[in-house]
Design an enzyme around this catalytic site. Sequence first.
Site, PDB file in Angstrom:
ATOM      1  N   ASN A   1       0.838  -0.125  -6.308  1.00 26.97           N
ATOM      2  CA  ASN A   1      -0.373   0.355  -6.976  1.00 26.97           C
ATOM      3  C   ASN A   1      -1.541  -0.519  -6.545  1.00 26.97           C
ATOM      4  O   ASN A   1      -1.380  -1.461  -5.764  1.00 26.97           O
ATOM      5  CB  ASN A   1      -0.201   0.311  -8.503  1.00 26.97           C
ATOM      6  CG  ASN A   1      -1.285   1.086  -9.227  1.00 26.97           C
ATOM      7  OD1 ASN A   1      -1.569   2.238  -8.901  1.00 26.97           O
ATOM      8  ND2 ASN A   1      -1.926   0.462 -10.208  1.00 26.97           N
ATOM      9  N   LYS A   2      -2.711  -0.215  -7.047  1.00 23.02           N
ATOM     10  CA  LYS A   2      -3.928  -0.923  -6.690  1.00 23.02           C
ATOM     11  C   LYS A   2      -3.736  -2.433  -6.784  1.00 23.02           C
ATOM     12  O   LYS A   2      -3.108  -2.936  -7.718  1.00 23.02           O
ATOM     13  CB  LYS A   2      -5.063  -0.477  -7.611  1.00 23.02           C
ATOM     14  CG  LYS A   2      -6.378  -1.161  -7.359  1.00 23.02           C
ATOM     15  CD  LYS A   2      -6.936  -0.796  -5.999  1.00 23.02           C
ATOM     16  CE  LYS A   2      -8.248  -1.529  -5.730  1.00 23.02           C
ATOM     17  NZ  LYS A   2      -8.771  -1.207  -4.395  1.00 23.02           N
TER      18      LYS A   2
ATOM     19  N   ASP B   1       1.039   4.528  -6.457  1.00 23.93           N
ATOM     20  CA  ASP B   1       0.839   5.314  -5.241  1.00 23.93           C
ATOM     21  C   ASP B   1       2.155   5.596  -4.528  1.00 23.93           C
ATOM     22  O   ASP B   1       2.231   6.533  -3.736  1.00 23.93           O
ATOM     23  CB  ASP B   1      -0.111   4.574  -4.292  1.00 23.93           C
ATOM     24  CG  ASP B   1      -1.549   4.679  -4.762  1.00 23.93           C
ATOM     25  OD1 ASP B   1      -2.315   5.425  -4.126  1.00 23.93           O
ATOM     26  OD2 ASP B   1      -1.912   4.032  -5.756  1.00 23.93           O
TER      27      ASP B   1
END
Length: 321
Positions: free
Chosen positions: A230-231, A220
């Site tokens: 990121n996640k 992201d």
Amino acid sequence: MTIRPMIWEGKVLRMLDQRVLPNQELWLELATYEDVVDAIKTMAVRGAPAIGVAAAYGMALAALHKVPVERAAADLAASRPTAVNLFWAVDRIRGLQTWEFEAVLAEAQAIEAEDLAMNHAIGVRGADLIGKGFNILTICNTGSLATAGHGTALGIIRTAHSQGKDVHVFSCETRPRQQGLRLTAYELLKEGIPFHSIADSVAASLMKDGKVDCVIAGADRIAANGDAANKIGTYALAVLAYHHGIPFYIAAPTSTFDVTLFSGDLIPIEERSATELTQIEGVQVAPIDTPVYNPAFDVTPGELIAAIITEQFVYRRPYAF
């Protein structure tokens, strides 16, 4: 494309509601930029590139209804804090010489088309790193639903599959919202790509048993030193992959880079509602009033990332963008 996360029709943005997939394919009709803000906040749309495209169309809707550009830009920028593509798309449209609807819509459509082209290029570059018969582990959803189409990390898998490389995917369920179990499985089934969904905690034993050839994740936001947000759970996979000598790749378009940030320590990390963890599909599974810490993202240090795959280059350590 077999899957599109959103479609502009007339003067409305139609959006596939990812909150109710895979059990229901519900198309929302977003007629105002406020509708787009709400869709981003509530994760009807998610995935950094898709959020950027949605925000661009949100700006078009604001221009259509004569909303002041700065007001629309501020509201859209405040919808989620981590995905840099959101700010990139809003700023790109703010930089136009005119706030006329037709011009803003054309720019939004250009952003969508460019993202799709970048995803296909990422797929080709990344597939060069995939051997025949590879078992690939991935997290969250990084496919067509998370982008303008095709995908980033999942786009690489999709391209490798189309090349006849006989890949197999281990897809982490991705707690707490289960985007892997709900969305990645949904895409892999539609594409006919062999896979198994796994609980996030299974990854370590798979790597130990030699059943993972590489890990591919999306991002992201990527800082100037290669640190990648990121996640939540991505960092854990990177540590595991490093320990077991397995290449860990990040796949993202260059619009995800934020070279204004020296390191990932400066990336704002969104904390989301406790109910995402304490409830599953609206059913309470934890004691009422359980204290919860629910960050949506974590940051993987660049030194753990074997390569960052973009539409332009495959970057390798040491990173300095």
